[in-house]
Design a protein around this motif. Sequence first.
Motif, PDB file in Angstrom:
ATOM      1  N   VAL A  87       0.720   2.171  16.242  1.00  0.00           N
ATOM      2  CA  VAL A  87       1.143   3.284  15.390  1.00  0.00           C
ATOM      3  C   VAL A  87       1.268   4.582  16.168  1.00  0.00           C
ATOM      4  O   VAL A  87       2.266   5.293  16.079  1.00  0.00           O
ATOM      5  CB  VAL A  87       0.139   3.464  14.226  1.00  0.00           C
ATOM      6  CG1 VAL A  87       0.532   4.654  13.358  1.00  0.00           C
ATOM      7  CG2 VAL A  87       0.067   2.196  13.387  1.00  0.00           C
ATOM      8  N   SER A  88       0.269   4.884  16.997  1.00  0.00           N
ATOM      9  CA  SER A  88       0.196   6.212  17.614  1.00  0.00           C
ATOM     10  C   SER A  88       0.825   6.313  18.987  1.00  0.00           C
ATOM     11  O   SER A  88       1.097   7.415  19.455  1.00  0.00           O
ATOM     12  CB  SER A  88      -1.272   6.654  17.702  1.00  0.00           C
ATOM     13  OG  SER A  88      -2.002   5.753  18.523  1.00  0.00           O
ATOM     14  N   ARG A  89       1.063   5.181  19.667  1.00  0.00           N
ATOM     15  CA  ARG A  89       1.527   5.241  21.047  1.00  0.00           C
ATOM     16  C   ARG A  89       3.002   4.895  21.234  1.00  0.00           C
ATOM     17  O   ARG A  89       3.517   5.017  22.333  1.00  0.00           O
ATOM     18  CB  ARG A  89       0.686   4.303  21.930  1.00  0.00           C
ATOM     19  CG  ARG A  89      -0.795   4.649  21.971  1.00  0.00           C
ATOM     20  CD  ARG A  89      -1.025   6.072  22.402  1.00  0.00           C
ATOM     21  NE  ARG A  89      -2.440   6.407  22.477  1.00  0.00           N
ATOM     22  CZ  ARG A  89      -2.920   7.632  22.497  1.00  0.00           C
ATOM     23  NH1 ARG A  89      -2.098   8.655  22.416  1.00  0.00           N
ATOM     24  NH2 ARG A  89      -4.210   7.863  22.571  1.00  0.00           N
ATOM     25  N   ILE A  90       3.682   4.453  20.202  1.00  0.00           N
ATOM     26  CA  ILE A  90       5.091   4.084  20.357  1.00  0.00           C
ATOM     27  C   ILE A  90       5.935   5.270  20.824  1.00  0.00           C
ATOM     28  O   ILE A  90       6.757   5.126  21.742  1.00  0.00           O
ATOM     29  CB  ILE A  90       5.633   3.474  19.049  1.00  0.00           C
ATOM     30  CG1 ILE A  90       5.018   2.087  18.842  1.00  0.00           C
ATOM     31  CG2 ILE A  90       7.154   3.382  19.080  1.00  0.00           C
ATOM     32  CD1 ILE A  90       5.447   1.403  17.572  1.00  0.00           C
ATOM     33  N   PRO A  91       5.794   6.469  20.244  1.00  0.00           N
ATOM     34  CA  PRO A  91       6.587   7.594  20.772  1.00  0.00           C
ATOM     35  C   PRO A  91       6.295   7.896  22.235  1.00  0.00           C
ATOM     36  O   PRO A  91       7.213   8.209  23.004  1.00  0.00           O
ATOM     37  CB  PRO A  91       6.176   8.762  19.860  1.00  0.00           C
ATOM     38  CG  PRO A  91       5.682   8.120  18.613  1.00  0.00           C
ATOM     39  CD  PRO A  91       5.008   6.867  19.061  1.00  0.00           C
ATOM     40  N   LEU A  92       5.029   7.784  22.647  1.00  0.00           N
ATOM     41  CA  LEU A  92       4.689   8.057  24.039  1.00  0.00           C
ATOM     42  C   LEU A  92       5.231   6.982  24.973  1.00  0.00           C
ATOM     43  O   LEU A  92       5.620   7.269  26.108  1.00  0.00           O
ATOM     44  CB  LEU A  92       3.169   8.168  24.187  1.00  0.00           C
ATOM     45  CG  LEU A  92       2.541   9.368  23.476  1.00  0.00           C
ATOM     46  CD1 LEU A  92       1.029   9.307  23.571  1.00  0.00           C
ATOM     47  CD2 LEU A  92       3.052  10.671  24.055  1.00  0.00           C
ATOM     48  N   LEU A  93       5.277   5.733  24.504  1.00  0.00           N
ATOM     49  CA  LEU A  93       5.881   4.682  25.310  1.00  0.00           C
ATOM     50  C   LEU A  93       7.368   4.950  25.506  1.00  0.00           C
ATOM     51  O   LEU A  93       7.907   4.727  26.605  1.00  0.00           O
ATOM     52  CB  LEU A  93       5.680   3.324  24.644  1.00  0.00           C
ATOM     53  CG  LEU A  93       6.331   2.125  25.339  1.00  0.00           C
ATOM     54  CD1 LEU A  93       5.764   1.960  26.741  1.00  0.00           C
ATOM     55  CD2 LEU A  93       6.134   0.861  24.529  1.00  0.00           C
ATOM     56  N   PHE A  94       8.027   5.440  24.475  1.00  0.00           N
ATOM     57  CA  PHE A  94       9.437   5.791  24.613  1.00  0.00           C
ATOM     58  C   PHE A  94       9.611   6.895  25.647  1.00  0.00           C
ATOM     59  O   PHE A  94      10.535   6.849  26.477  1.00  0.00           O
ATOM     60  CB  PHE A  94       9.983   6.249  23.261  1.00  0.00           C
ATOM     61  CG  PHE A  94      11.401   6.752  23.325  1.00  0.00           C
ATOM     62  CD1 PHE A  94      12.469   5.875  23.359  1.00  0.00           C
ATOM     63  CD2 PHE A  94      11.664   8.115  23.367  1.00  0.00           C
ATOM     64  CE1 PHE A  94      13.773   6.349  23.432  1.00  0.00           C
ATOM     65  CE2 PHE A  94      12.958   8.602  23.434  1.00  0.00           C
ATOM     66  CZ  PHE A  94      14.017   7.704  23.468  1.00  0.00           C
ATOM     67  N   VAL A  95       8.709   7.876  25.626  1.00  0.00           N
ATOM     68  CA  VAL A  95       8.777   8.960  26.618  1.00  0.00           C
ATOM     69  C   VAL A  95       8.581   8.414  28.023  1.00  0.00           C
ATOM     70  O   VAL A  95       9.303   8.786  28.956  1.00  0.00           O
ATOM     71  CB  VAL A  95       7.733  10.043  26.294  1.00  0.00           C
ATOM     72  CG1 VAL A  95       7.642  11.063  27.429  1.00  0.00           C
ATOM     73  CG2 VAL A  95       8.073  10.743  24.986  1.00  0.00           C
TER      74      VAL A  95
END
Length: 287
Positions: free
Chosen positions: A63-71
């Motif tokens: 939930v919380s790390r998907i945006p950071l993985l995209f970055v």
Amino acid sequence: MSAIPLESAVETAQGRAAATSGAPADGAAGLPGTAHAAPLAPRARLLPALAAVYRAQLSRARVSRIPLLFVATFQSVGIMILMRGVVDGGSEARAVVAGSSVLVVAFVALNLLAQYFGRLRADGGLDHYATLPVPPASVVLGTAAAYASFTVPGTAVTAVFGCVLFGLPMGHLWILAAVVPLAGAALSGLGAALGLLAPRQELATLFGQLGMSAALLLGVLPAGRMPGPIAYARDLLPSTYGVEAFAHSFDAHPDWGLVGLDLGVCAAVGVVSLAAAAWAYRRAAVR
């Protein structure tokens, strides 16, 4: 972080251990009228506790790390596009693709894990972990494994894009199945140790950023263009050996003995860094 799923998972692991030993899981007294209370359930073993921590952290990361993985993935892809203007092919192209792919691991496993443990220590989250009947090593290993697992999609996407961009063969991309967990273990242990040993949360964030910057500068840039002292510093970076193993796999006839040696060094560094992180956790939890 959410403690509820981790606590319930640990209780499940503890209950299984109790069922195996014949002791009640909740430590309740025996039959009415008995003089002695039943013994408490045994402490959860390392592997069940590690699995509980891993599942809890992986569930949270979805939930919380998907945006950071995209970055992290976008950052590595952008670096390869920039380097395409100055690198045509050959060994330098292989170094850029391999370094950019492992950089995704460094961003998540080193940078984010250092920030996570730094915040956990500052917020008092370690006090909650200390009350759970789990070995200290299972907390560090389970969290590190979850963060390293989370890098797999981004690393694969970066590697495939780099091969297409530089015209490299994709026949040996299966080597990522060894590079990602071994480099992830080495960098996760380092990131966890930095976060746990940092006296302040801000310093943990700074150390994580510096570590990722070192992985960027020393891992992505071709080694042949580095000055001598910088090249020696590159040999001290744990991710370097994962980068070298991946880069050698692009050769027409890879030297698998050399690849295995690089992966072996990466594995040894991973064992040492994870042991250091477990020691740092015990040190921080008792303070």
